[in-house]
Design an enzyme around this catalytic site. Structure first.
Site, PDB file in Angstrom:
ATOM      1  N   SER A 121      -8.861 -24.880  40.115  1.00 42.77           N
ATOM      2  CA  SER A 121      -9.010 -24.570  41.536  1.00 42.77           C
ATOM      3  C   SER A 121      -9.967 -25.567  42.174  1.00 42.77           C
ATOM      4  CB  SER A 121      -9.562 -23.155  41.701  1.00 42.77           C
ATOM      5  OG  SER A 121     -10.022 -22.935  43.021  1.00 42.77           O
ATOM      6  N   SER A 122      -9.763 -25.830  43.454  1.00 45.16           N
ATOM      7  CA  SER A 122     -10.691 -26.718  44.170  1.00 45.16           C
ATOM      8  C   SER A 122     -12.076 -26.098  44.297  1.00 45.16           C
ATOM      9  CB  SER A 122     -10.141 -27.054  45.558  1.00 45.16           C
ATOM     10  OG  SER A 122      -9.989 -25.885  46.346  1.00 45.16           O
ATOM     11  N   CYS A 123     -12.186 -24.769  44.073  1.00 46.50           N
ATOM     12  CA  CYS A 123     -13.507 -24.117  44.081  1.00 46.50           C
ATOM     13  C   CYS A 123     -14.392 -24.613  42.935  1.00 46.50           C
ATOM     14  CB  CYS A 123     -13.355 -22.609  43.969  1.00 46.50           C
ATOM     15  SG  CYS A 123     -12.592 -21.822  45.390  1.00 46.50           S
ATOM     16  N   TYR A 145     -15.535 -16.861  40.262  1.00 44.31           N
ATOM     17  CA  TYR A 145     -14.203 -17.412  40.039  1.00 44.31           C
ATOM     18  C   TYR A 145     -14.288 -18.864  39.579  1.00 44.31           C
ATOM     19  CZ  TYR A 145      -9.466 -18.992  41.311  1.00 44.31           C
ATOM     20  OH  TYR A 145      -8.198 -19.529  41.309  1.00 44.31           O
ATOM     21  N   LYS A 200     -12.984 -20.728  36.015  1.00 48.74           N
ATOM     22  CA  LYS A 200     -12.027 -21.835  36.020  1.00 48.74           C
ATOM     23  C   LYS A 200     -12.607 -23.074  35.323  1.00 48.74           C
ATOM     24  CE  LYS A 200      -8.331 -20.216  38.018  1.00 48.74           C
ATOM     25  NZ  LYS A 200      -7.017 -20.254  37.340  1.00 48.74           N
ATOM     26  N   HIS A 204      -5.726 -16.322  52.007  1.00 46.47           N
ATOM     27  CA  HIS A 204      -6.490 -17.489  52.405  1.00 46.47           C
ATOM     28  C   HIS A 204      -6.124 -17.892  53.827  1.00 46.47           C
ATOM     29  CE1 HIS A 204      -6.786 -17.586  47.967  1.00 46.47           C
ATOM     30  NE2 HIS A 204      -7.988 -18.037  48.213  1.00 46.47           N
TER      31      HIS A 204
END
Length: 312
Positions: free
Chosen positions: A108-110, A137, A141, A180
């Site tokens: 994820s870009s998070c 989260y 990841k 989102h």
């Protein structure tokens, strides 16, 4: 992969997993394995190991995850870190133990630090602190990513890590507590049009820059990497193009057909001011996204109208 190779898609009912199944079918793969959550709880190590021992998939696309928007992440961080860690570790470990040839793990870009330079290169992960509201989260990841890379280093596996930017497309989630920004805009402007609202309020001032990749383009990249890449380094899935949230709202409103005013509540947070991933590593391998944003939103809105229980 051979067309008859046994392929397991974990999370096939979600937006990403269903797009991967569509792409596999499109390319002629005919031995696809899926399980619903009721049939296989991926947080249960014993159940996952039993499944792998019996089915022995040759290739795995790990798209299953507990996901949600920033509010959901901020209010339930323990749930997000636990469920995602359990899913990832169980599936990746079983893939290794039962001799899967390759696995693609969706990050994820998070995972990128809150204040990392733009555009976000893969090597920026773990160089500075994360966005706190999504840290549970994000940490899960990152752990999944590292586990794949460590298995590659220690046991010479070919486990591939793909880091998607913000995704959208058919089978997205439009529930207010989980959606989102782009699907939230679609639902909000659609309901405002149907109900004749004069205005729609959006959070922040609209200036943050975000990036969006059509989910079918991600699926195509995943199959491309499975067939052409050995997993040495993680790969961003990205268009490399940013757009302001304000401009995005205007595009969605136009496609939906909402003619009212868009009001920006500047007392609400903007979030990260810019988040655009660097696409160099993927494009250097020969891949490029195909779907432009306006075209993708039109397809997504049509799917929303056809497949969700909303007033039309």
């Amino acid at each position: 992969m051979e067309k008859s190779s046994k392929v397991y898609v974990a999370g096939h009912r979600g937006m990403v997993g269903s797009a991967i199944v569509r792409e596999l079918n499109k390319q002629g793969y005919n031995n696809i394995i899926t399980r619903t959550h009721k049939e296989l709880d991926l947080t249960r190590q014993d159940k996952v190991e039993k499944f792998f021992a019996e089915e022995k998939p040759e290739y795995v696309f790990l798209a299953a995850a507990k996901v949600g928007n920033m509010i959901a992440n901020a209010t339930s961080p323990a749930d997000f870190i636990y469920e995602n860690m359990m899913i990832e570790m169980n599936v990746i470990c079983s893939a290794y133990k039962y001799d899967c040839k390759k696995i693609i793990f969706l990050g994820s870009s998070c995972m990128f630090p809150f204040s990392a330079p733009q555009p976000l290169k893969e090597e920026y992960i773990l160089t500075s602190p994360l966005e706190e509201d999504t840290a549970g989260y994000s940490l899960a990841k990152i752990a999944g990513m590292r586990y794949c890379l460590y298995l590659n280093q220690q046991y010479n596996t070919q486990f591939i890590v793909v880091i998607p930017t913000n995704l959208y497309g058919p089978n997205d989630n439009y529930e207010p507590s989980r959606s989102h920004v782009l699907p939230a805009f679609i639902r909000r402007f659609h309901e405002a049009k149907i109900n004749g609202f004069d205005s729609v309020e959006c959070w922040g001032d609209g200036t943050p820059i975000r990036e969006f990749l059509f989910v079918d383009d991600l699926a195509e990249l995943c199959l491309f990497l499975m067939n052409n890449y050995n997993g040495e380094k993680e790969i961003n899935a990205s268009t490399g193009k940013g757009i302001s949230v304000k401009k995005l709202a205007e595009i969605v409103a136009d496609i939906v057909g909402y003619k009212g005013k868009i009001l920006w509540n500047t007392s609400k947070p903007n979030g990260t001011m810019q988040k655009v991933l660097d696409a160099t590593r993927a494009t250097s391998l020969g891949w490029k996204y195909k779907t432009e944003l306006n075209d993708g939103i039109k397809i997504t809105y049509e799917d929303f109208l056809n497949n969700f229980n909303v007033v039309k």
